[in-house]
Design an enzyme around this catalytic site. Structure first.
Site, PDB file in Angstrom:
ATOM      1  N   ARG A 154      16.372  -7.141 -11.124  1.00 34.68           N
ATOM      2  CA  ARG A 154      16.326  -8.420 -11.835  1.00 34.68           C
ATOM      3  C   ARG A 154      16.499  -8.185 -13.336  1.00 34.68           C
ATOM      4  NH1 ARG A 154      10.632 -10.523  -9.593  1.00 34.68           N
ATOM      5  NH2 ARG A 154      10.354  -8.264  -9.476  1.00 34.68           N
ATOM      6  N   LYS A 158       9.380  -7.172 -15.075  1.00 33.27           N
ATOM      7  CA  LYS A 158       8.215  -6.400 -14.640  1.00 33.27           C
ATOM      8  C   LYS A 158       7.348  -5.969 -15.813  1.00 33.27           C
ATOM      9  CE  LYS A 158       7.105  -5.840 -11.296  1.00 33.27           C
ATOM     10  NZ  LYS A 158       6.335  -6.850 -10.505  1.00 33.27           N
ATOM     11  N   TYR A 180       5.841 -10.410 -16.598  1.00 32.86           N
ATOM     12  CA  TYR A 180       4.706 -10.182 -15.703  1.00 32.86           C
ATOM     13  C   TYR A 180       3.922  -8.977 -16.214  1.00 32.86           C
ATOM     14  CZ  TYR A 180       6.726 -13.316 -12.220  1.00 32.86           C
ATOM     15  OH  TYR A 180       7.214 -14.416 -11.575  1.00 32.86           O
ATOM     16  N   HIS A 217       0.183  -8.281 -14.715  1.00 35.45           N
ATOM     17  CA  HIS A 217      -0.738  -7.858 -13.637  1.00 35.45           C
ATOM     18  C   HIS A 217      -1.700  -6.780 -14.146  1.00 35.45           C
ATOM     19  CE1 HIS A 217       1.745 -10.132 -10.868  1.00 35.45           C
ATOM     20  NE2 HIS A 217       2.795  -9.425 -11.187  1.00 35.45           N
ATOM     21  N   GLU A 239       2.194 -14.482 -15.021  1.00 32.53           N
ATOM     22  CA  GLU A 239       1.409 -14.846 -13.837  1.00 32.53           C
ATOM     23  C   GLU A 239       0.144 -15.634 -14.146  1.00 32.53           C
ATOM     24  OE1 GLU A 239       1.773 -11.730 -14.925  1.00 32.53           O
ATOM     25  OE2 GLU A 239      -0.158 -10.705 -14.948  1.00 32.53           O
ATOM     26  N   SER A 285       6.849 -16.054  -6.082  1.00 30.82           N
ATOM     27  CA  SER A 285       6.014 -16.160  -4.880  1.00 30.82           C
ATOM     28  C   SER A 285       6.809 -16.822  -3.755  1.00 30.82           C
ATOM     29  CB  SER A 285       4.748 -16.959  -5.186  1.00 30.82           C
ATOM     30  OG  SER A 285       3.921 -16.229  -6.075  1.00 30.82           O
ATOM     31  N   ASP A 309      -7.188 -19.763   4.747  1.00 29.27           N
ATOM     32  CA  ASP A 309      -7.460 -19.937   3.317  1.00 29.27           C
ATOM     33  C   ASP A 309      -8.931 -20.287   3.162  1.00 29.27           C
ATOM     34  OD1 ASP A 309      -5.245 -20.520   0.784  1.00 29.27           O
ATOM     35  OD2 ASP A 309      -7.350 -21.043   0.451  1.00 29.27           O
ATOM     36  N   VAL A 334       1.438  -8.684   0.134  1.00 31.12           N
ATOM     37  CA  VAL A 334       2.172  -9.240  -1.012  1.00 31.12           C
ATOM     38  C   VAL A 334       1.275  -9.247  -2.249  1.00 31.12           C
ATOM     39  CG1 VAL A 334       3.570 -11.180  -1.825  1.00 31.12           C
ATOM     40  CG2 VAL A 334       3.477 -10.676   0.615  1.00 31.12           C
ATOM     41  N   ILE A 362      -0.343  -7.065  -3.488  1.00 31.09           N
ATOM     42  CA  ILE A 362      -0.492  -5.698  -4.006  1.00 31.09           C
ATOM     43  C   ILE A 362      -0.377  -5.660  -5.524  1.00 31.09           C
ATOM     44  CG2 ILE A 362       1.966  -5.122  -3.664  1.00 31.09           C
ATOM     45  CD1 ILE A 362      -1.064  -2.774  -3.195  1.00 31.09           C
ATOM     46  N   ASP A 363       0.377  -6.607  -6.114  1.00 33.20           N
ATOM     47  CA  ASP A 363       0.515  -6.534  -7.579  1.00 33.20           C
ATOM     48  C   ASP A 363      -0.803  -6.854  -8.279  1.00 33.20           C
ATOM     49  OD1 ASP A 363       0.594  -9.192  -6.926  1.00 33.20           O
ATOM     50  OD2 ASP A 363       2.475  -9.636  -7.963  1.00 33.20           O
ATOM     51  N   LYS A 397      -1.838   0.589  -1.024  1.00 34.49           N
ATOM     52  CA  LYS A 397      -1.471   1.187  -2.317  1.00 34.49           C
ATOM     53  C   LYS A 397      -0.007   0.848  -2.557  1.00 34.49           C
ATOM     54  CE  LYS A 397      -0.855   5.858  -0.354  1.00 34.49           C
ATOM     55  NZ  LYS A 397       0.473   5.829   0.129  1.00 34.49           N
ATOM     56  N   VAL A 435       5.149  -3.337  -1.317  1.00 34.36           N
ATOM     57  CA  VAL A 435       6.061  -3.278  -2.467  1.00 34.36           C
ATOM     58  C   VAL A 435       5.623  -4.318  -3.507  1.00 34.36           C
ATOM     59  CG1 VAL A 435       8.458  -3.583  -3.218  1.00 34.36           C
ATOM     60  CG2 VAL A 435       7.957  -2.379  -1.076  1.00 34.36           C
ATOM     61  N   ALA A 436       5.417  -3.840  -4.736  1.00 40.99           N
ATOM     62  CA  ALA A 436       4.844  -4.719  -5.769  1.00 40.99           C
ATOM     63  C   ALA A 436       5.901  -5.571  -6.466  1.00 40.99           C
ATOM     64  CB  ALA A 436       4.078  -3.880  -6.788  1.00 40.99           C
ATOM     65  N   ASN A 437       7.162  -5.288  -6.225  1.00 39.92           N
ATOM     66  CA  ASN A 437       8.226  -6.120  -6.830  1.00 39.92           C
ATOM     67  C   ASN A 437       9.210  -6.534  -5.749  1.00 39.92           C
ATOM     68  OD1 ASN A 437       9.136  -3.427  -6.637  1.00 39.92           O
ATOM     69  ND2 ASN A 437      10.626  -3.710  -8.274  1.00 39.92           N
TER      70      ASN A 437
HETATM   71  N1  LIG Z   1       4.511  -8.195  -4.218  1.00 42.58           N
HETATM   72  C1  LIG Z   1       5.322  -9.017  -4.865  1.00 42.58           C
HETATM   73  O1  LIG Z   1       6.482  -8.713  -5.097  1.00 42.58           O
HETATM   74  C2  LIG Z   1       4.846 -10.351  -5.298  1.00 42.58           C
HETATM   75  C3  LIG Z   1       3.512 -10.617  -5.266  1.00 42.58           C
HETATM   76  N2  LIG Z   1       3.028 -11.851  -5.560  1.00 42.58           N
HETATM   77  C4  LIG Z   1       1.580 -11.994  -5.459  1.00 42.58           C
HETATM   78  O2  LIG Z   1       1.207 -12.729  -4.303  1.00 42.58           O
HETATM   79  C5  LIG Z   1      -0.124 -13.206  -4.484  1.00 42.58           C
HETATM   80  C6  LIG Z   1      -0.229 -14.674  -4.061  1.00 42.58           C
HETATM   81  O3  LIG Z   1       0.470 -15.469  -4.999  1.00 42.58           O
HETATM   82  P1  LIG Z   1       0.612 -17.065  -4.846  1.00 42.58           P
HETATM   83  O4  LIG Z   1       0.837 -17.436  -3.448  1.00 42.58           O
HETATM   84  O5  LIG Z   1       1.573 -17.497  -5.880  1.00 42.58           O
HETATM   85  O6  LIG Z   1      -0.833 -17.553  -5.275  1.00 42.58           O
HETATM   86  P2  LIG Z   1      -1.457 -19.025  -5.027  1.00 42.58           P
HETATM   87  O7  LIG Z   1      -2.468 -19.201  -6.093  1.00 42.58           O
HETATM   88  O8  LIG Z   1      -0.394 -20.026  -4.852  1.00 42.58           O
HETATM   89  O9  LIG Z   1      -2.176 -18.865  -3.612  1.00 42.58           O
HETATM   90  C7  LIG Z   1      -3.272 -18.030  -3.402  1.00 42.58           C
HETATM   91  C8  LIG Z   1      -4.105 -18.622  -2.285  1.00 42.58           C
HETATM   92  O10 LIG Z   1      -5.122 -17.652  -1.954  1.00 42.58           O
HETATM   93  C9  LIG Z   1      -6.279 -18.394  -1.581  1.00 42.58           C
HETATM   94  N3  LIG Z   1      -7.419 -17.488  -1.616  1.00 42.58           N
HETATM   95  C10 LIG Z   1      -8.083 -16.981  -2.676  1.00 42.58           C
HETATM   96  N4  LIG Z   1      -9.056 -16.150  -2.286  1.00 42.58           N
HETATM   97  C11 LIG Z   1      -9.020 -16.141  -0.917  1.00 42.58           C
HETATM   98  C12 LIG Z   1      -9.775 -15.480   0.094  1.00 42.58           C
HETATM   99  N5  LIG Z   1     -10.772 -14.652  -0.228  1.00 42.58           N
HETATM  100  N6  LIG Z   1      -9.439 -15.699   1.381  1.00 42.58           N
HETATM  101  C13 LIG Z   1      -8.420 -16.518   1.725  1.00 42.58           C
HETATM  102  N7  LIG Z   1      -7.680 -17.185   0.792  1.00 42.58           N
HETATM  103  C14 LIG Z   1      -7.978 -16.996  -0.490  1.00 42.58           C
HETATM  104  C15 LIG Z   1      -6.324 -19.532  -2.573  1.00 42.58           C
HETATM  105  O11 LIG Z   1      -7.136 -20.595  -2.123  1.00 42.58           O
HETATM  106  C16 LIG Z   1      -4.838 -19.921  -2.671  1.00 42.58           C
HETATM  107  O12 LIG Z   1      -4.511 -20.948  -1.752  1.00 42.58           O
HETATM  108  C17 LIG Z   1      -0.443 -12.953  -5.964  1.00 42.58           C
HETATM  109  O13 LIG Z   1      -1.200 -11.765  -6.093  1.00 42.58           O
HETATM  110  C18 LIG Z   1       0.922 -12.761  -6.577  1.00 42.58           C
HETATM  111  O14 LIG Z   1       0.895 -12.027  -7.774  1.00 42.58           O
HETATM  112  C19 LIG Z   1       3.865 -12.880  -5.927  1.00 42.58           C
HETATM  113  C20 LIG Z   1       5.213 -12.660  -6.007  1.00 42.58           C
HETATM  114  C21 LIG Z   1       5.805 -11.355  -5.757  1.00 42.58           C
HETATM  115  C1  LIG Z   2       5.322 -11.535  -9.350  1.00 40.19           C
HETATM  116  C2  LIG Z   2       5.847 -10.189  -9.510  1.00 40.19           C
HETATM  117  O1  LIG Z   2       5.134  -9.305  -9.864  1.00 40.19           O
HETATM  118  C3  LIG Z   2       7.222  -9.908  -9.228  1.00 40.19           C
HETATM  119  O2  LIG Z   2       7.990 -10.834  -9.006  1.00 40.19           O
HETATM  120  O3  LIG Z   2       7.572  -8.734  -9.216  1.00 40.19           O
HETATM  121 MG   LIG Z   3       4.699  -7.620  -8.856  1.00 39.84          MG
END
Ligand SMILES: NC(=O)C1=CN([C@@H]2O[C@H](COP(=O)(O)OP(=O)(O)OC[C@H]3O[C@@H](n4cnc5c(N)ncnc54)[C@H](O)[C@@H]3O)[C@@H](O)[C@H]2O)C=CC1
Ligand SMILES: CC(=O)C(=O)O
Ligand SMILES: [Mg+2]
Length: 372
Positions: free
Chosen positions: A15, A75, A94, A96, A118, A134, A198, A267, A269-270, A279, A298-300
């Site tokens: 990106r 990133k 971002y 994190h 974020e 997301s 949730d 997801v 993980i970040d 990890k 994968v964090a991205n």
């Molecule tokens: N790995 C990657 O490439 C990416 C990772 N992410 C990450 O994904 C994660 C989720 O992001 P979004 O969906 O945008 O967040 P969001 O805020 O839209 O949704 C999070 C949900 O988790 C719920 N929640 C909180 N604590 C909880 C628990 N203990 N048990 C069950 N539900 C719980 C909340 O009520 C909320 O509905 C974030 O950490 C974000 O940074 C986002 C984009 C890319």
């Molecule tokens: C949200 C994030 O960390 C990503 O898009 O890589």
């Molecule tokens: Mg990330």
């Protein structure tokens, strides 16, 4: 203001922080834009697309960091990039920080003003600069989870949709926000039997209203979570407490209760991950096994579909970037509480309480930073 956009250097990150359209709007508003050569190539934007938009191409990241008042990225800055930040410079990307003490230390030492995509908010309680990625990561999660479930990749050898006469895979999604909703929609569309957990009852009500019949909902108590996890072929981790380290919802000891070869797609993980055994991994080597359970962390994730993701991210970041460039960070944050919520670091101090709490550090408030 001079706005700089370097090429991303995280492994397999294709990106770019600024699209040619965003560069064009910034230039039209009287700002100067400098782009590292090749920065957009992975997302399908060559240097000419940026020069046509009025930007200047520079040969190295060093030149971009040295000349720009504001750095716009995707990133979190990697160690080599953190060394190039300087006092008074704005970093908009971002971050994190909660699970990342090394990055936090370097950003504090840099003296820069760091605004994290974020934690920027909107008037509906959403996270407008996290949401587009997301959406992407959520839609990718069942796809990568399905791949992980294939036998050759260490998985159980289960097809998400089953076939006539053989039932579908069971998928649970923990966290029904943006990632979780998009993941559940796609998994259900692939024919899986999906349940979203949730802790927010209003969110479960909303999901049931809109998606009742497409997927099931369940309250995310510890008991419900492990009960559903025991039967699951795929578990998608999608929880978030904004800015904070992710809560651990499945322990190492509980892995022995899951089906051998089940796929965990973390997801979250970040923000440190929501399974104890998670990890961060990279697109080059995305999956590993613990106690017979396959982990994809994968964090991205959106970097895998860099063109879609770059355009989606650019659509969301551009208005904030233009406001920061027009007004400077102080006035822009003073005028907009939602942008102010993005301020994580200023002049050697943390300005975001959940990050400070996760790392055992002190923070001042964003208002104190603005007043200082
Ligand atoms: N790995 C990657 O490439 C990416 C990772 N992410 C990450 O994904 C994660 C989720 O992001 P979004 O969906 O945008 O967040 P969001 O805020 O839209 O949704 C999070 C949900 O988790 C719920 N929640 C909180 N604590 C909880 C628990 N203990 N048990 C069950 N539900 C719980 C909340 O009520 C909320 O509905 C974030 O950490 C974000 O940074 C986002 C984009 C890319
Ligand atoms: C949200 C994030 O960390 C990503 O898009 O890589
Ligand atoms: Mg990330």
């Amino acid at each position: 203001m001079k706005i700089g956009c370097p090429k991303e250097i995280k492994p397999q990150e294709f990106r770019v922080g600024m699209t040619p359209n965003a560069a064009y709007e910034a230039v039209t508003k009287g700002h100067e834009v400098v782009i590292e050569t090749g920065a957009g190539v992975g997302a399908g934007f060559d240097d000419a697309a940026y020069t046509d938009a009025g930007a200047t191409i520079l040969a190295t990241a060093q030149e971009v960091f040295a000349s720009a008042d504001m750095i716009v990225k995707v990133k979190e800055p990697q160690a080599a990039e953190r060394k190039m930040l300087r006092e008074g410079q704005i970093l908009f990307t971002y971050l994190h920080l909660a699970p990342d003490p090394e990055q936090t230390k370097d950003l504090l030492a840099s003296g820069a003003t760091c605004i994290a995509y974020e934690t920027v908010t909107d008037r509906n309680g959403g996270l407008p600069l996290l949401a587009p990625m997301s959406e992407v990561a959520g839609r990718l999660a069942p796809q990568v989870g399905a791949w992980t479930l294939q036998k050759a990749n260490g998985g159980r050898g289960v097809l998400l949709g089953g076939v006539p006469g053989v039932g579908p895979a069971r998928v649970i999604v923990i966290g029904g926000g943006v990632v979780g909703t998009h993941a559940a929609r796609i998994a259900a569309g692939m024919g899986a039997d999906v349940t979203v957990l949730d802790r927010s009852l209003p969110r479960l009500r909303y999901l049931d209203d809109i998606y009742g019949g497409v997927f099931n909902t369940s309250y995310a108590s510890a008991g419900n979570t492990i009960e559903l996890a025991r039967e699951a072929d795929m578990i998608i981790g999608a929880v978030l407490i904004p800015g904070a380290a992710a809560p651990k919802l499945i322990s190492r000891a509980q892995l022995s209760e899951l089906k051998t070869g089940a796929a965990l797609v973390d997801v979250a993980i970040d923000q440190g991950g929501c399974f104890e055994t998670s990890k961060a991994t990279t697109h080059q080597d995305p999956v590993y096994e613990v106690d017979g359970i396959m982990h994809y962390c994968v964090a991205n994730m959106p970097g895998a579909v860099a063109r879609t993701s770059t355009i989606a991210l650019g659509n969301a970041t551009m208005p904030f970037m233009l406001t920061l460039a027009d007004k400077g960070w102080k006035q822009a944050c003073a005028d907009d509480p939602h942008l102010k919520a993005g301020l994580n670091v200023h002049a050697g101090q943390l300005t975001y309480a959940a990050v400070a709490e996760a790392l055992g550090l002190e923070a001042i408030t964003a208002d104190q930073a603005i007043a200082g």
